[in-house]
Design a protein around this motif. Sequence first.
Motif, short mmCIF file in Angstrom:
data_model
loop_
_atom_site.label_atom_id
_atom_site.label_comp_id
_atom_site.label_asym_id
_atom_site.label_seq_id
_atom_site.Cartn_x
_atom_site.Cartn_y
_atom_site.Cartn_z
N VAL A 128 76.60 2.25 92.44
CA VAL A 128 77.63 1.90 91.47
C VAL A 128 77.01 0.93 90.47
CG1 VAL A 128 79.92 0.90 91.16
CG2 VAL A 128 79.38 2.15 93.28
N MET A 129 76.99 1.35 89.21
CA MET A 129 76.47 0.50 88.14
C MET A 129 77.66 -0.09 87.40
SD MET A 129 74.17 2.92 89.00
CE MET A 129 74.60 4.38 88.11
N ILE A 130 77.61 -1.40 87.19
CA ILE A 130 78.73 -2.10 86.59
C ILE A 130 78.28 -2.76 85.30
CG2 ILE A 130 80.37 -4.00 86.89
CD1 ILE A 130 80.22 -3.41 89.91
N LYS A 131 79.06 -2.52 84.24
CA LYS A 131 78.80 -3.14 82.94
C LYS A 131 79.98 -4.05 82.63
CE LYS A 131 76.99 -0.54 79.85
NZ LYS A 131 76.69 0.43 78.79
N MET A 132 79.69 -5.32 82.45
CA MET A 132 80.75 -6.29 82.18
C MET A 132 81.21 -6.19 80.73
SD MET A 132 80.93 -7.62 85.16
CE MET A 132 82.16 -8.86 84.84
N TYR A 138 75.38 -5.25 87.09
CA TYR A 138 75.30 -5.23 88.56
C TYR A 138 75.03 -3.81 89.02
CZ TYR A 138 77.47 -9.82 88.38
OH TYR A 138 77.72 -11.14 88.11
N ILE A 139 74.31 -3.70 90.12
CA ILE A 139 74.13 -2.41 90.80
C ILE A 139 74.45 -2.64 92.27
CG2 ILE A 139 72.54 -0.58 91.46
CD1 ILE A 139 71.06 -1.06 88.85
N LEU A 140 75.32 -1.79 92.80
CA LEU A 140 75.70 -1.85 94.21
C LEU A 140 75.25 -0.57 94.89
CD1 LEU A 140 77.99 -3.30 92.41
CD2 LEU A 140 79.34 -3.17 94.48
N GLN A 141 74.83 -0.69 96.12
CA GLN A 141 74.60 0.48 96.97
C GLN A 141 75.70 0.46 98.01
OE1 GLN A 141 70.78 0.82 98.87
NE2 GLN A 141 71.36 2.66 99.98
N VAL A 142 76.41 1.58 98.12
CA VAL A 142 77.51 1.68 99.07
C VAL A 142 77.29 2.88 99.98
CG1 VAL A 142 79.14 0.57 97.49
CG2 VAL A 142 78.99 3.05 97.54
N SER A 161 89.73 -2.27 92.01
CA SER A 161 90.87 -3.18 92.08
C SER A 161 90.40 -4.64 92.12
CB SER A 161 91.75 -2.85 93.30
OG SER A 161 91.11 -3.24 94.49
N GLN A 162 89.24 -4.88 92.71
CA GLN A 162 88.69 -6.25 92.75
C GLN A 162 88.21 -6.68 91.36
OE1 GLN A 162 88.80 -8.36 95.24
NE2 GLN A 162 89.63 -6.90 96.69
N CYS A 184 85.25 -4.95 83.73
CA CYS A 184 84.04 -4.15 83.60
C CYS A 184 84.32 -2.66 83.66
CB CYS A 184 83.07 -4.54 84.70
SG CYS A 184 83.77 -4.38 86.35
N SER A 185 83.27 -1.88 83.38
CA SER A 185 83.34 -0.44 83.57
C SER A 185 82.38 -0.05 84.70
CB SER A 185 82.96 0.29 82.28
OG SER A 185 81.59 0.08 81.99
N PHE A 186 82.67 1.06 85.34
CA PHE A 186 81.90 1.53 86.49
C PHE A 186 81.27 2.88 86.18
CE2 PHE A 186 84.70 -1.46 88.36
CZ PHE A 186 84.17 -1.85 89.58
N THR A 187 80.04 3.06 86.61
CA THR A 187 79.39 4.37 86.61
C THR A 187 78.88 4.56 88.02
OG1 THR A 187 78.71 4.14 84.31
CG2 THR A 187 77.53 5.77 85.64
N THR A 188 79.19 5.71 88.62
CA THR A 188 78.79 5.96 90.00
C THR A 188 77.90 7.18 90.09
OG1 THR A 188 80.88 5.03 90.76
CG2 THR A 188 79.65 6.35 92.35
N THR A 189 76.86 7.07 90.88
CA THR A 189 75.95 8.17 91.15
C THR A 189 75.87 8.34 92.66
OG1 THR A 189 74.66 7.69 89.17
CG2 THR A 189 73.58 8.99 90.87
N MET A 190 75.91 9.58 93.13
CA MET A 190 75.79 9.84 94.56
C MET A 190 74.39 10.37 94.86
SD MET A 190 79.48 11.48 95.57
CE MET A 190 79.06 13.04 94.88
N ALA A 191 73.82 9.89 95.94
CA ALA A 191 72.51 10.38 96.37
C ALA A 191 72.68 11.75 97.01
CB ALA A 191 71.90 9.41 97.37
N LEU A 192 71.81 12.66 96.64
CA LEU A 192 71.81 13.99 97.25
C LEU A 192 70.90 14.05 98.47
CD1 LEU A 192 71.64 16.24 94.06
CD2 LEU A 192 73.65 15.65 95.43
N GLU A 193 69.81 13.31 98.40
CA GLU A 193 68.83 13.33 99.48
C GLU A 193 68.11 11.99 99.51
OE1 GLU A 193 64.83 15.87 100.75
OE2 GLU A 193 65.66 16.10 98.75
#
Length: 125
Positions: free
Chosen positions: A34-38, A71-75, A92-93, A98-107
């Motif tokens: 999850v990449m977050i841009k304030m 910010y970058i989060l790994q979830v 919600s937190q 900010c805005s969120f961009t999410t990328t899912m790992a494939l492998e």
Amino acid sequence: CRERLINLTQRGYILGQVVLLNRMKLGLAMTGFVMIKMFEHAPDREEAMTEAFASMPEVIRLYRTAGEYDYILQVVAADTEDLSAVLTRLKSQAGSLCSFTTTMALEEIKNTTRLPLNFDEYGPS
């Protein structure tokens, strides 16, 4: 060997010891980034937001970064439905900060905790 570990721990090189779990066997098949841009940097609100993120067990890494994102989060999550619920809680937190961009790992190609240590004879001992 044990004495060396004690010495390195006392000197602050070793912060702790952990057991590495197989997240797939534990039903946590999804990894998301999850990449977050304030939109604005309000220190008190930003600190409360990052503390809330850090308290979520699904957030396994949280970095403040320089560059396009702040910010970058790994979830980790069980599946896409679970990941969606995690993202909803994250948003919600954050509220409207900010805005969120999410990328899912494939492998997962590489996952290690090993650091690139190249000590010569004068390194930690």
